[in-house]
Design a protein around this motif. Structure first.
Motif, mmCIF file in Angstrom:
data_model
loop_
_atom_site.group_PDB
_atom_site.id
_atom_site.type_symbol
_atom_site.label_atom_id
_atom_site.label_comp_id
_atom_site.label_asym_id
_atom_site.label_seq_id
_atom_site.Cartn_x
_atom_site.Cartn_y
_atom_site.Cartn_z
ATOM 1 N N ASP A 191 4.389 -2.569 -7.626
ATOM 2 C CA ASP A 191 5.533 -1.677 -7.433
ATOM 3 C C ASP A 191 6.779 -2.164 -8.166
ATOM 4 O O ASP A 191 7.605 -1.361 -8.618
ATOM 5 C CB ASP A 191 5.847 -1.540 -5.947
ATOM 6 C CG ASP A 191 4.893 -0.585 -5.243
ATOM 7 O OD1 ASP A 191 4.152 0.138 -5.937
ATOM 8 O OD2 ASP A 191 4.880 -0.555 -3.997
ATOM 9 N N THR B 88 8.043 1.094 -10.084
ATOM 10 C CA THR B 88 8.946 1.922 -9.279
ATOM 11 C C THR B 88 10.397 1.465 -9.409
ATOM 12 O O THR B 88 10.676 0.288 -9.635
ATOM 13 C CB THR B 88 8.543 1.896 -7.789
ATOM 14 O OG1 THR B 88 8.707 0.576 -7.270
ATOM 15 C CG2 THR B 88 7.113 2.340 -7.604
ATOM 16 N N LYS C 17 6.785 7.251 -0.766
ATOM 17 C CA LYS C 17 6.171 5.983 -0.395
ATOM 18 C C LYS C 17 6.525 5.593 1.050
ATOM 19 O O LYS C 17 7.072 4.533 1.321
ATOM 20 C CB LYS C 17 6.612 4.877 -1.361
ATOM 21 C CG LYS C 17 5.707 3.648 -1.329
ATOM 22 C CD LYS C 17 6.134 2.646 -2.385
ATOM 23 C CE LYS C 17 5.174 1.465 -2.419
ATOM 24 N NZ LYS C 17 5.116 0.748 -1.129
#
Length: 293
Positions: free
Chosen positions: A33, A37, A74
């Motif tokens: 991540d 992200t 998420k």
């Protein structure tokens, strides 16, 4: 053992979420991540696709949008009806970069960029369902529930956030909560097994309006948060008064009023949904025990 025969009858005779055509899915596991992200405000303006900006239809193994960044669901905390998607996912080359990364997995790609409902997978005490607009992707922890074509997510959200639905859901799982060592797990298998009212009748539009009112009430405070997509101006500039003290009091009063409106709206929703399930006051006792016991 404490639930009534009417509650048991609901499980036997009322079609479940899955039986009525809903589909619950897990999404992407990026495997990194930190690499893929970003918070939405970290992404350069013009490099991201936000919900409803690109109504393209899914086509092939990757989405047709070629935006560098897309909104990314998420999980999150308790946020019934309205929850903001604050993350973006690197969707470079139609998702090929994240898809090719070692250890990553792109599940259920046919469902990306669709409208649905999401929920926290491990809520504390009680979970909630919020609507996710089309235009983004979702993760393995930010699961989505997709409604059948004849049902809109905005009409489904009030039912799934009602004490009736949440109470029935909690009957299926180990008890969790404040004074227990167990943690609630809102797994897909539980979500899709709960009975769901089949015929909303005249309550259809009423629930839609109440759901929209709940969204408005919950979104009020976001209009003063610079982290929000719905930010307008700072709280004090939205407030009435010719002194700083009066402006602060005005804003605080508006927050209290909106929170009270949310409480009253939820009470009306609970009343309608209990009736849709055919549950009376005596049946609600067992459900409230599953919620707060």
């Amino acid at each position: 053992y404490w639930v009534t025969d009417v509650v048991r009858k609901a499980f036997r005779e009322t079609p479940s979420v899955e039986e009525q055509g809903f589909e619950a899915k897990q999404g992407i596991a990026t495997a990194d991540d930190w690499r893929f992200t970003r918070a939405w405000w970290e992404v350069p303006w013009g490099k991201a696709t936000f919900p409803d900006e690109h109504p393209e239809v899914w086509n092939g193994p990757y989405c047709v949008t070629n935006s560098k960044w897309v909104s990314y669901v998420k999980g999150g905390g308790f946020s019934p009806y309205f929850g903001e998607t604050l993350l973006n996912l690197n969707w470079e080359k139609y998702g090929q970069e994240v898809g090719a990364y070692q250890g990553s997995y792109l599940r259920n790609t046919d469902y990306y960029f669709r409208k649905g409902l999401t929920w926290p997978s491990r809520p504390y005490g009680r979970g909630a369902f919020s609507v996710v607009q089309r235009g983004g992707v979702f993760s393995v922890s930010g699961m989505l529930l997709f409604t059948p074509p004849e049902m809109d997510a905005d009409k489904v959200a009030p039912i799934m956030n009602s004490d009736a639905y949440i109470g029935l859901l909690h009957l299926l799982m180990p008890r969790g909560g404040v004074e227990t060592e167990q943690t609630l797990k809102y797994e897909i298998g539980y979500i899709k097994t709960v009975p769901f009212p089949k015929d909303l009748g005249e309550k259809d539009e009423i629930l839609m309006k109440l759901g929209n009112r709940a969204v408005t009430a919950r979104r009020h405070e976001n209009t003063a948060s610079v982290r929000s997509h719905y930010f307008q101006i700072p709280a004090l500039l939205q407030s009435q008064g010719d002194t700083l003290e009066k402006k602060i009091e005005s804003w605080q009063a508006s927050v209290v009023n909106n929170r009270q409106m949310l409480v009253e709206t939820q009470e009306k929703i609970n009343e309608i949904v209990f009736d849709l399930y055919g549950l009376g006051p005596e049946d609600s006792i067992g459900l409230y025990m599953s919620l707060y016991g």
